[in-house]
Design a protein around this motif. Structure first.
Motif, PDB file in Angstrom:
ATOM      1  N   LEU A 170       1.187   5.027  -5.259  1.00  0.00           N
ATOM      2  CA  LEU A 170       1.759   5.617  -6.353  1.00  0.00           C
ATOM      3  C   LEU A 170       1.762   6.938  -6.200  1.00  0.00           C
ATOM      4  CD1 LEU A 170       2.685   5.436  -9.541  1.00  0.00           C
ATOM      5  CD2 LEU A 170      -0.052   6.174  -9.916  1.00  0.00           C
ATOM      6  N   THR A 171       3.220   7.654  -6.099  1.00  0.00           N
ATOM      7  CA  THR A 171       3.289   8.915  -5.535  1.00  0.00           C
ATOM      8  C   THR A 171       2.787   9.698  -6.741  1.00  0.00           C
ATOM      9  OG1 THR A 171       5.643   9.076  -6.253  1.00  0.00           O
ATOM     10  CG2 THR A 171       5.174   8.316  -4.097  1.00  0.00           C
ATOM     11  N   SER A 172       2.808  10.989  -6.589  1.00  0.00           N
ATOM     12  CA  SER A 172       2.371  12.162  -7.625  1.00  0.00           C
ATOM     13  C   SER A 172       3.501  12.383  -8.649  1.00  0.00           C
ATOM     14  CB  SER A 172       2.044  13.562  -6.894  1.00  0.00           C
ATOM     15  OG  SER A 172       3.070  14.057  -6.199  1.00  0.00           O
ATOM     16  N   ASP A 173       4.553  12.016  -8.408  1.00  0.00           N
ATOM     17  CA  ASP A 173       5.940  11.983  -9.268  1.00  0.00           C
ATOM     18  C   ASP A 173       5.973  10.766 -10.023  1.00  0.00           C
ATOM     19  OD1 ASP A 173       6.897  11.154  -7.112  1.00  0.00           O
ATOM     20  OD2 ASP A 173       8.791  12.334  -7.258  1.00  0.00           O
ATOM     21  N   GLY A 174       5.303   9.523  -9.803  1.00  0.00           N
ATOM     22  CA  GLY A 174       5.330   8.543 -10.481  1.00  0.00           C
ATOM     23  C   GLY A 174       5.954   7.441  -9.712  1.00  0.00           C
ATOM     24  N   PHE A 175       6.296   7.489  -8.781  1.00  0.00           N
ATOM     25  CA  PHE A 175       7.258   6.229  -8.106  1.00  0.00           C
ATOM     26  C   PHE A 175       6.007   5.424  -7.463  1.00  0.00           C
ATOM     27  CE2 PHE A 175       9.471   4.123  -4.707  1.00  0.00           C
ATOM     28  CZ  PHE A 175      10.636   3.722  -5.422  1.00  0.00           C
ATOM     29  N   LEU A 176       6.147   3.911  -7.894  1.00  0.00           N
ATOM     30  CA  LEU A 176       5.332   2.778  -7.424  1.00  0.00           C
ATOM     31  C   LEU A 176       6.017   2.532  -5.972  1.00  0.00           C
ATOM     32  CD1 LEU A 176       2.806   0.972  -7.982  1.00  0.00           C
ATOM     33  CD2 LEU A 176       4.544  -0.457  -9.061  1.00  0.00           C
ATOM     34  N   LYS A 177       5.397   2.624  -4.900  1.00  0.00           N
ATOM     35  CA  LYS A 177       5.795   2.473  -3.437  1.00  0.00           C
ATOM     36  C   LYS A 177       5.120   1.420  -2.816  1.00  0.00           C
ATOM     37  CE  LYS A 177       7.238   5.141   0.636  1.00  0.00           C
ATOM     38  NZ  LYS A 177       8.527   4.985   0.367  1.00  0.00           N
ATOM     39  N   LEU A 178       6.153   0.508  -2.441  1.00  0.00           N
ATOM     40  CA  LEU A 178       5.809  -0.765  -1.941  1.00  0.00           C
ATOM     41  C   LEU A 178       5.195  -0.853  -0.362  1.00  0.00           C
ATOM     42  CD1 LEU A 178       7.738  -3.286  -3.753  1.00  0.00           C
ATOM     43  CD2 LEU A 178       5.753  -2.210  -4.569  1.00  0.00           C
ATOM     44  N   CYS A 179       5.881   0.213   0.311  1.00  0.00           N
ATOM     45  CA  CYS A 179       5.437   0.106   1.718  1.00  0.00           C
ATOM     46  C   CYS A 179       5.814   1.685   2.186  1.00  0.00           C
ATOM     47  CB  CYS A 179       6.286  -0.786   2.498  1.00  0.00           C
ATOM     48  SG  CYS A 179       6.322  -0.748   4.197  1.00  0.00           S
ATOM     49  N   LEU A 180       5.071   2.142   3.091  1.00  0.00           N
ATOM     50  CA  LEU A 180       5.230   3.482   3.550  1.00  0.00           C
ATOM     51  C   LEU A 180       6.784   3.747   4.054  1.00  0.00           C
ATOM     52  CD1 LEU A 180       2.146   4.634   5.665  1.00  0.00           C
ATOM     53  CD2 LEU A 180       3.303   5.818   3.566  1.00  0.00           C
ATOM     54  N   ASP A 181       7.152   2.625   4.954  1.00  0.00           N
ATOM     55  CA  ASP A 181       8.367   2.633   5.656  1.00  0.00           C
ATOM     56  C   ASP A 181       9.652   2.155   4.828  1.00  0.00           C
ATOM     57  OD1 ASP A 181       9.818   3.072   7.958  1.00  0.00           O
ATOM     58  OD2 ASP A 181       9.832   0.899   8.355  1.00  0.00           O
ATOM     59  N   SER A 182       9.434   1.874   3.595  1.00  0.00           N
ATOM     60  CA  SER A 182      10.591   1.535   2.814  1.00  0.00           C
ATOM     61  C   SER A 182      10.821   2.078   1.691  1.00  0.00           C
ATOM     62  CB  SER A 182      10.346  -0.016   2.517  1.00  0.00           C
ATOM     63  OG  SER A 182      11.179  -0.536   1.613  1.00  0.00           O
ATOM     64  N   PRO A 183      12.037   2.335   1.128  1.00  0.00           N
ATOM     65  CA  PRO A 183      12.364   2.793  -0.197  1.00  0.00           C
ATOM     66  C   PRO A 183      11.892   1.911  -1.490  1.00  0.00           C
ATOM     67  CG  PRO A 183      14.507   2.208   0.662  1.00  0.00           C
ATOM     68  CD  PRO A 183      13.261   1.890   1.656  1.00  0.00           C
TER      69      PRO A 183
END
Length: 322
Positions: free
Chosen positions: A258-271
């Motif tokens: 979870l990024t500090s601006d609220g994006f749930l990110k599934l993989c470091l290397d993927s959007p």
């Protein structure tokens, strides 16, 4: 919860800020980066909502990261709130250690069980060169204080080509003397890190085995991550290797970010992922939030593609969450 590839996703890494009090050469440019506006950063209440939803989906472990999480005001209050969420079993933190001495007692009281301290050298001069700051002794005192408080402490060393045989052995001696695990983390080609090449972990293991004899793989579970640990001699020292690029562990990956601006990110290397801040601020119900997260996590990518030629993320690690 189980994703589409039958991996059990039970771990979330939460960046609580993109700000940092160091300027590590592989993380951000010397002049720093333009910080996000305060209103763009998730509030503690919003982070708690997301973790409550995650707990309903089987998220059991939370890692607090940044930037540098200890620069965010009243971080121990957030940790206390997270520790009271039913289903959350473990809360840990990754920090650069600069504020650990003054914050350690409050973190432990709030519910932190383990601290990972990012420390890339035991040489004060090289520390200042890497971090562009002069606070090596403060970090060492923070580590000593955290250990004295009874927190589980681990050292994270980002492996760059300048790492020497002498420094590898210095970390091994530190691990034996302090009985603190040291993890060598392969540099990933993300942001400023793409400008550096990592020493191969097989070469690191060779340095250790030459000095101490045969290494023994440890069966003891140390932390929530993918490190493979080795010991030698009487077992007081413990060295871990995390090789995301050359020895990928995507098939057993159990985490989302979870990024500090609220994006749930599934993989470091993927959007791949989904914005959660927008729907929360637009009034999404908790049931709808759970469903949104469940649907998104189900499609977690199969693996990273660091070894392939493709467009890399333009973000630095302080913006993604270390």
């Amino acid at each position: 919860m189980i994703d589409c590839l039958n991996r059990n996703i039970d771990y979330i890494r939460i960046s609580v800020t993109d700000r940092c009090n160091l300027r590590c050469v592989y993380c951000m440019p010397e002049e720093g980066v333009v910080p996000m506006d305060h209103e763009e950063i998730l509030s503690y209440q919003e982070i708690v909502r997301i973790c409550e939803a995650g707990a309903l989906l089987g998220i059991r472990k939370v890692k607090i990261t940044g930037g540098e999480p200890l620069v965010r005001k009243d971080i121990e209050k957030l940790i206390g709130q997270l520790s009271r969420i039913p289903g959350i079993d473990d809360i840990t933190m990754t920090t650069n250690g600069c504020l650990l001495k003054e914050k350690g007692a409050a973190l432990k009281a709030a519910g932190v069980s383990s601290i990972n301290v990012s420390l890339d050298t035991l040489d004060p001069e090289r520390f200042a060169k890497i971090t562009r700051r002069d606070c090596f002794q403060t970090v060492i005192e923070g580590i000593e204080n955290a250990k004295a408080l009874g927190l589980n402490v681990k050292i994270n060393c980002a492996v760059m080509e300048e790492l020497t045989k002498e420094e590898v052995l210095a970390f091994s001696r530190f691990s034996m003397e302090q009985e603190i695990p040291v993890r060598f983390i392969e540099m990933m080609p993300i942001g400023q890190g793409a400008n550096y090449k990592a020493m191969n972990n097989d070469d690191l293991a060779g340095i250790l085995s030459e000095a101490y004899g045969e290494l023994t793989e440890s069966k003891r579970v140390i932390g929530n991550g993918p490190a493979v640990y080795y010991t030698w001699g009487d077992g007081r020292g413990s060295i871990g290797f995390i090789s995301a690029v050359n020895h990928k562990f995507c098939g057993t990956c159990n985490r989302v970010r979870l990024t500090s601006d609220g994006f749930l990110k599934l993989c470091l290397d993927s959007p791949a992922g989904v914005d959660l801040k927008g729907p929360i601020r637009e009034g999404i119900s908790q049931d709808e939030l759970v469903h949104l997260m469940e649907h998104t996590i189900w499609d977690k990518p199969e693996s990273h593609h660091f070894n392939n030629e493709h467009k890399k993320t333009d973000l630095n690690m302080n913006q993604i969450g270390g």
